[in-house]
Design a protein around this motif. Structure first.
Motif, PDB file in Angstrom:
ATOM      1  N   ARG A  92       4.380   4.807   6.367  1.00 36.99           N
ATOM      2  CA  ARG A  92       3.982   4.907   4.956  1.00 36.99           C
ATOM      3  C   ARG A  92       4.741   6.029   4.253  1.00 36.99           C
ATOM      4  NH1 ARG A  92       0.164   1.234   4.592  1.00 36.99           N
ATOM      5  NH2 ARG A  92      -1.463   1.007   6.177  1.00 36.99           N
TER       6      ARG A  92
ATOM      7  N   GLN B 134       0.813  -1.202   0.000  1.00 40.64           N
ATOM      8  CA  GLN B 134       0.000   0.000   0.000  1.00 40.64           C
ATOM      9  C   GLN B 134       0.855   1.264   0.000  1.00 40.64           C
ATOM     10  OE1 GLN B 134      -3.430   0.017  -0.199  1.00 40.64           O
ATOM     11  NE2 GLN B 134      -3.154  -2.168  -0.558  1.00 40.64           N
ATOM     12  N   THR B 135       2.155   1.116   0.165  1.00 38.41           N
ATOM     13  CA  THR B 135       3.058   2.258   0.279  1.00 38.41           C
ATOM     14  C   THR B 135       3.953   2.356  -0.943  1.00 38.41           C
ATOM     15  OG1 THR B 135       3.090   1.984   2.686  1.00 38.41           O
ATOM     16  CG2 THR B 135       4.812   3.353   1.715  1.00 38.41           C
TER      17      THR B 135
ATOM     18  N   ASP C  48       2.605  -2.632   5.818  1.00 35.26           N
ATOM     19  CA  ASP C  48       1.909  -3.245   4.684  1.00 35.26           C
ATOM     20  C   ASP C  48       1.908  -4.765   4.829  1.00 35.26           C
ATOM     21  OD1 ASP C  48       1.422  -0.809   3.579  1.00 35.26           O
ATOM     22  OD2 ASP C  48       2.840  -0.982   1.928  1.00 35.26           O
TER      23      ASP C  48
END
Length: 376
Positions: free
Chosen positions: A261, A81-82, A161
């Protein structure tokens, strides 16, 4: 106990049927993807070479196409997600200089979903590209699991993540609710460590499924514990390491999760979480402000984990001193208020001996106050 052996995809590819019928092509692509996911999960040293072969095979089956970027969307089940700005910038520089050297892999849904190559897609968008080279494959079964396996053992996947992706996979394939899984794992790991049996669990990571199941059956586990451990082992993860190093990311404050993140390392976040309201003796809002300043310093100066822990200790010690000083000031203010509240009527009602004793105390305190004022 049987150790897994990486499949030789080169031989596998050479035996693939050459039929162009869609059903056979889809089945073949599924088999190819299954093999590559197996290699990824094992962290095989042969993976990159095999990936190149896979792409050639996919090209032969489906053909590389120019696809509009606006027709492509990210995989919502992508574990990663990062995507740090510097990572996108680096890839954009590579694309601008050398062009797209490898096609991205897409899954056919209502829209085309990225299976492999999201960073390249994001970088191409940043460059203003309209199209990208891609191959399109049928959607694999258990998409999240396959996407997880493609990312899980890559070193640049950040621990937050990774934690969220593992938890999502466990919640989808075991009975316990997601909020209970970290507690179940922590409980069984502590118990097996106390029984000195955790090493036997770790030794099952490279075993085949039958050996893993047999090994877990011998540990007298509850069904939720067994299901959680079995899935972690199937993903070739050490349950003790997940408990100690990965799942703690899930309980971090939101500001620290946001910092991860943005590029903060997990080990630094674990050190910085000690700057809590309780440890600092402050409100949550005040503690968050101190954390924000400390996070900025850690990232700006690129402090090591050891230096970060030292800085956190210094911040806590400084805040303790500040709190002690404030407490002393407050105590003087309290005494001043109490003295001011002592009314004339109360003094009139006191015995002479009491008033003389009080007077003596006040004189002594005045002498002490004068001495302190001289020093200041």
């Amino acid at each position: 106990m049987c150790a897994r052996k990486a499949t030789d995809l080169t031989n596998y590819f050479s035996q693939a049927k050459q039929s162009q019928q869609l059903s056979e092509a889809e089945e073949e692509l599924q088999q190819l993807k299954a093999e590559i996911e197996k290699l990824r999960s094992q962290g095989s040293a042969e993976l990159e070479a095999q990936l190149a072969t896979l792409r050639s095979q996919l090209q032969a089956r489906a053909g590389i196409q120019q696809i509009l970027l606006e027709d492509i969307q990210p995989n919502p089940e992508q574990p990663r997600q990062t995507f740090l700005p510097e990572s996108i910038e680096s890839m954009s520089h590579s694309l601008a200089k050398d062009g797209q050297l490898q096609p991205i892999i897409l899954i056919q849904r209502e829209k085309l979903v990225i299976f492999d190559g999201e960073r390249r897609w994001r970088s191409a968008r940043a460059l203003g590209w309209q199209t990208m080279l891609a191959v399109i494959i049928p959607e694999p079964a258990s998409l999240h699991r396959k996407a997880l396996l493609t990312s899980l053992h890559r070193e640049d996947l950040n621990p937050l993540d990774k934690a969220e992706a593992i938890l999502r996979e466990l919640a989808a394939n075991t009975d316990p609710a997601s909020q209970d899984i970290p507690r179940i794992l922590s409980t069984v790991v502590r118990r097996l460590n106390a029984q000195k049996r955790m090493n036997s669990v770790a030794s099952l990571i490279t075993a085949d499924s039958a050996a893993q199941q047999q090994g877990l059956d011998a540990l007298e586990l509850s069904e939720p514990e067994k299901s959680v451990l079995a899935l972690l082992l199937d993903l070739q993860l050490n349950p003790a390491s997940v408990d100690a190093n990965i799942f703690p990311m899930l309980s971090l404050p939101e500001d620290l999760k946001a910092a991860i993140r943005s590029g903060l390392k997990g080990v630094h976040a674990m050190a910085l979480q000690k700057l809590s309201a309780k440890n600092l003796g402050l409100s949550e809002e005040e503690a968050q402000s101190i954390r924000a300043n400390t996070i900025q310093k850690v990232m700006a100066e690129k402090l090591s984990a050891t230096a970060t822990r030292k800085l956190v200790a210094e911040v806590i010690a400084l805040q303790a001193q500040s709190s002690a000083s404030v407490t002393k000031v407050k105590s003087v203010s309290i005494e001043v208020n109490r003295l001011q509240k002592l009314s004339l009527e109360s003094l009139k009602q006191a015995e002479v001996s009491q008033l003389m004793e009080f007077q003596q105390v006040l004189r002594q305190k005045l002498v002490e106050i004068e001495e302190v004022l001289k020093q200041k």
